[in-house]
Design a protein around this motif. Structure first.
Motif, PDB file in Angstrom:
ATOM      1  N   ASN A 157      -9.248  48.384 -19.387  1.00  0.00           N
ATOM      2  CA  ASN A 157      -8.360  49.318 -19.864  1.00  0.00           C
ATOM      3  C   ASN A 157      -9.152  50.541 -19.526  1.00  0.00           C
ATOM      4  O   ASN A 157      -9.382  51.400 -20.376  1.00  0.00           O
ATOM      5  CB  ASN A 157      -8.274  49.271 -21.290  1.00  0.00           C
ATOM      6  N   HIS A 159      -4.187  49.047 -18.405  1.00  0.00           N
ATOM      7  CA  HIS A 159      -3.850  49.155 -20.083  1.00  0.00           C
ATOM      8  C   HIS A 159      -2.662  48.279 -20.278  1.00  0.00           C
ATOM      9  O   HIS A 159      -2.521  47.677 -21.356  1.00  0.00           O
ATOM     10  CB  HIS A 159      -3.339  50.588 -20.324  1.00  0.00           C
ATOM     11  N   SER A 160      -1.729  48.052 -19.203  1.00  0.00           N
ATOM     12  CA  SER A 160      -0.485  47.126 -19.463  1.00  0.00           C
ATOM     13  C   SER A 160      -0.982  45.753 -20.234  1.00  0.00           C
ATOM     14  O   SER A 160      -0.255  44.976 -20.824  1.00  0.00           O
ATOM     15  CB  SER A 160       0.287  46.931 -18.209  1.00  0.00           C
ATOM     16  N   ILE A 161      -2.268  45.215 -19.537  1.00  0.00           N
ATOM     17  CA  ILE A 161      -2.561  43.790 -19.952  1.00  0.00           C
ATOM     18  C   ILE A 161      -3.510  44.120 -21.303  1.00  0.00           C
ATOM     19  O   ILE A 161      -3.054  43.290 -22.207  1.00  0.00           O
ATOM     20  CB  ILE A 161      -3.630  43.322 -18.922  1.00  0.00           C
ATOM     21  N   HIS A 162      -4.061  45.223 -21.669  1.00  0.00           N
ATOM     22  CA  HIS A 162      -4.951  45.207 -22.764  1.00  0.00           C
ATOM     23  C   HIS A 162      -3.956  45.532 -24.028  1.00  0.00           C
ATOM     24  O   HIS A 162      -4.336  45.043 -24.918  1.00  0.00           O
ATOM     25  CB  HIS A 162      -5.646  46.775 -22.734  1.00  0.00           C
ATOM     26  N   GLN A 163      -2.913  46.203 -23.753  1.00  0.00           N
ATOM     27  CA  GLN A 163      -2.056  46.251 -24.885  1.00  0.00           C
ATOM     28  C   GLN A 163      -1.154  44.939 -25.431  1.00  0.00           C
ATOM     29  O   GLN A 163      -0.959  44.996 -26.388  1.00  0.00           O
ATOM     30  CB  GLN A 163      -1.053  47.244 -24.560  1.00  0.00           C
ATOM     31  N   ARG A 164      -1.494  43.721 -24.608  1.00  0.00           N
ATOM     32  CA  ARG A 164      -0.822  42.535 -24.868  1.00  0.00           C
ATOM     33  C   ARG A 164      -1.651  42.030 -26.155  1.00  0.00           C
ATOM     34  O   ARG A 164      -1.147  41.049 -26.782  1.00  0.00           O
ATOM     35  CB  ARG A 164      -0.924  41.818 -23.937  1.00  0.00           C
TER      36      ARG A 164
END
Length: 141
Positions: free
Chosen positions: A55, A85-90
């Motif tokens: 992230n 960030h798109s993966i982190h927010q999962r």
């Protein structure tokens, strides 16, 4: 000749982000990486260093660009994996913490090619005794 760049003996996995968490992060990381890479080279340990940048902040340069990497490594390859960030927010709690260290390290471990994996931290210093033991290929499954 060995094909260690494809199948190294050891994979060292670390994770971080360029947000200066923990005070003077970049300096501590640089000291640790310099020491680790020097030991891997000196002991001729066929290895890879996997740095997972989790992230990354949008207002700072990526870690791969701010770390001073050695010009020539014969025994260790370096791979940087960026988790956006798109993966982190999962992940649950991602809105409260910018890095989920356990998941970041797991990301690197899953991609490691080494026969043995050493999960580390960004500011560890390894003993010469440990590196000599690893260099002797004394590790067992």
């Amino acid at each position: 000749m060995s094909n260690f760049k494809i199948n190294p003996y050891l994979s060292v996995v670390i994770s971080s982000r360029n947000d200066d968490h923990g005070d003077n992060l970049l300096r501590r990381m640089q000291v640790s990486l310099n020491g680790l890479l020097e030991q891997l080279e000196k002991n001729r340990i066929e290895s890879e260093l996997i740095m997972v940048e989790w992230n990354p902040p949008t207002d700072k340069p990526p870690l791969k660009d701010v770390v001073k990497w050695p010009n020539l490594l014969r025994y260790c390859t370096v791979r940087v994996i960026v988790v956006p960030h798109s993966i982190h927010q999962r992940y649950r709690g991602s809105d409260k913490m910018p890095m989920i260290r356990e998941v970041a390290v797991n990301c690197g471990i899953r991609r490691a090619r080494g026969q043995f994996i050493l999960p580390g931290a960004i500011d560890l210093l390894y003993s010469e005794e440990l590196m000599s033991y690893i260099a002797a290929r004394s590790l067992r499954v």
